[in-house]
Write an enzyme that holds these catalytic residues in place. Structure first.
Site, PDB file in Angstrom:
ATOM      1  CE1 TYR A  50      -4.357   0.042  -0.359  1.00  0.00           C
ATOM      2  CE2 TYR A  50      -4.354  -1.569   1.141  1.00  0.00           C
ATOM      3  CZ  TYR A  50      -4.929  -0.916   0.388  1.00  0.00           C
ATOM      4  OH  TYR A  50      -6.146  -1.292  -0.029  1.00  0.00           O
ATOM      5  CD  GLU A  52      -4.034   4.340   0.696  1.00  0.00           C
ATOM      6  OE1 GLU A  52      -2.985   3.652   0.996  1.00  0.00           O
ATOM      7  OE2 GLU A  52      -5.190   4.062   1.011  1.00  0.00           O
ATOM      8  CG  ASP A 196      -9.411  10.483 -23.459  1.00  0.00           C
ATOM      9  OD1 ASP A 196      -8.665   9.622 -23.734  1.00  0.00           O
ATOM     10  OD2 ASP A 196     -10.448  10.093 -22.823  1.00  0.00           O
ATOM     11  CB  THR A 222      -5.507   4.017 -21.307  1.00  0.00           C
ATOM     12  OG1 THR A 222      -5.773   3.963 -22.733  1.00  0.00           O
ATOM     13  CG2 THR A 222      -7.117   4.390 -20.776  1.00  0.00           C
ATOM     14  CE  LYS A 225      -8.313   2.339 -24.869  1.00  0.00           C
ATOM     15  NZ  LYS A 225      -8.326   3.135 -23.868  1.00  0.00           N
ATOM     16  NE  ARG A 231      -7.539  -3.377 -19.159  1.00  0.00           N
ATOM     17  CZ  ARG A 231      -7.897  -3.600 -20.456  1.00  0.00           C
ATOM     18  NH1 ARG A 231      -7.580  -4.619 -21.185  1.00  0.00           N
ATOM     19  NH2 ARG A 231      -9.045  -2.829 -20.944  1.00  0.00           N
TER      20      ARG A 231
END
Ligand code: DSN
Length: 416
Positions: A50, A52, A196, A222, A225, A231
């Site tokens: 973790y 954060e 985008d 993203t 692609k 991903r």
């Protein structure tokens, strides 16, 4: 213990999917094959941690290694795209875009984006998305006669509605996006411009599509692609003012702990994308798309906007006497993987639209070139024509046999 030992059912299904991917000509324009190195980074112990917060300012101890990984990913993104700021934590494209709304707009504000049926994305203010429900969306489209974005319409809508935020880019746009023209409109109405570039990020990185840097206030993408990473997603900006707003929106605004295994794989993909071979790849993606489009046009297919400038082709099958869904299903049975898609001004419903959407990122990753694109167009023509005559199965079986011979000759990266 190995996966095959602990859970043979899932292990076998993963193997089956690997075989399916190996034996299919993948034409879905938003998909790709990542390298073995990217896959390796994804499946690591980094998933156990973790983190954060951001490097040097976390809410958990034990960040000695994670800080270095995230910093490397950020520095590589900044260098590859030529930006001052990058955030590599968004889980995927939709959360990245939501962070843009959180950073620059408030519920009820007017926002502008390309309508989904014209090639936009759900998160650009489409009605069923939270972005269409919580904001006041204004949508632009394409001209009926050219199939291209009408920048005069964009300007008129922006002047009339004065949006706080304008999105450009989308998911089914076969033509170059004029970032400078969008920037000039955004400036005129005092809006933040978000580009985008999820679909074209690899083309931008490889110099095969103009960059939004210097035009857009914020860039969202993203990473899986054309960029050929895991991903995930990134947000980039040139000004420090926007950098702080974006960071706060991603964490703590929207997300908790970043997916560190993904961050590492993004760093690997960005390193790969900075290599000269990647520029050659990006340019070949476009050359292949043009070859595929030309052959489809020669075979009487109706392409939205008459062709392509990038990795993507949108086909209106109305003139072929078949709808998108039955065509996509028959093509899939023949080993040609596409997705059915609405076309601009589509009289049919989104779940049973008039078109299919194809693209060349994956076939180019396998090393295919223009000759293979012409062969793929010929197979598509055969299958679609047979579907229109309701007599496809024999042709589907034969084409699948031929597709298998082609895929065997062009092994996909990352697959064993
Ligand atoms: N699902 C993506 C695509 O296929 O274009 C967009 O998010």
């Amino acid at each position: 213990m190995s996966l095959a030992h602990v859970d043979p059912e899932i292990a076998d299904l993963i193997k089956a999917e690997e075989r399916r991917q190996a034996d299919t000509v993948k034409l879905i324009p938003s998909e790709n094959y990542v390298s073995k190195a990217v896959l390796e980074a994804t499946g690591t112990v980094l998933t156990n941690k973790y983190s954060e917060g951001y490097a040097g300012k976390r809410y958990y101890e034990g960040q000695q290694v994670i800080d270095q990984i995230e910093t490397l990913a950020i520095e590589r993104a900044k260098s590859l795209f030529g930006v001052n700021h990058a955030n590599v934590q968004p889980y995927s494209g939709s959360p990245a875009n939501l962070a843009v709304y959180l950073a620059f707009a408030s519920p009820g504000d007017t926002v502008m984006g390309m309508g989904l049926p014209f090639g936009g994305h759900l998160t650009h203010g489409w009605s069923v998305s939270a972005t269409g429900k919580w904001f006041n969306p204004v949508r632009y489209g394409v001209r009926r006669d050219t199939g291209r974005i009408d920048m005069d319409e964009v300007r008129e809508l922006a002047l009339e509605h004065r949006p706080k935020l304008i999105f450009c880019g989308g998911t089914a746009i076969p033509r170059r996006i004029d970032f400078a023209a969008f920037a000039s409109i955004a400036q005129e109405v005092g809006a933040v411009l978000a580009a985008d570039i999820a679909h074209i990020a690899g083309l931008v990185a490889g110099g095969a599509h103009p960059s939004p840097v210097g035009h857009a206030d914020v860039i969202s993408t993203t990473t899986h692609k054309t960029l050929r990473g895991p991903r995930g997603a990134m947000l980039m900006a040139t000004s420090d003012e926007h950098a702080t707003a974006l960071n706060k929106a991603v964490f703590p605004g929207l997300q908790g702990g970043p997916h560190n295994h993904t961050t590492a794989a993004i760093a690997v993909a960005l390193k790969e994308a900075a290599a000269p071979e990647f520029a050659a790849y990006a340019n070949q993606v476009v050359a292949n798309a043009k070859a595929l489009a030309d052959e489809l046009l020669a075979r009487g297919f109706d392409l939205v906007s008459g062709g392509t400038d990038n990795h993507l082709i949108l086909i209106d099958l109305t003139s072929k006497g078949v709808a998108g869904k039955p065509a996509a299903k028959a093509l899939d049975r023949a080993g040609l993987e596409t997705n059915y898609n609405t076309v601009p001004f589509d009289p049919r419903k989104p779940f049973d639209p008039s078109g299919i959407r194809i693209g060349t990122p994956s076939v180019t990753s396998r090393g295919m070139g223009e000759a293979e694109m012409r062969q793929i167009a010929a197979w598509m023509d055969e299958v679609v024509t047979a579907v229109a005559k309701d007599d496809a199965e024999e042709i589907v079986t034969r084409v699948h046999r031929e597709v298998s011979a082609l895929t065997a000759a062009f092994p996909a990266p990352g697959l064993s």
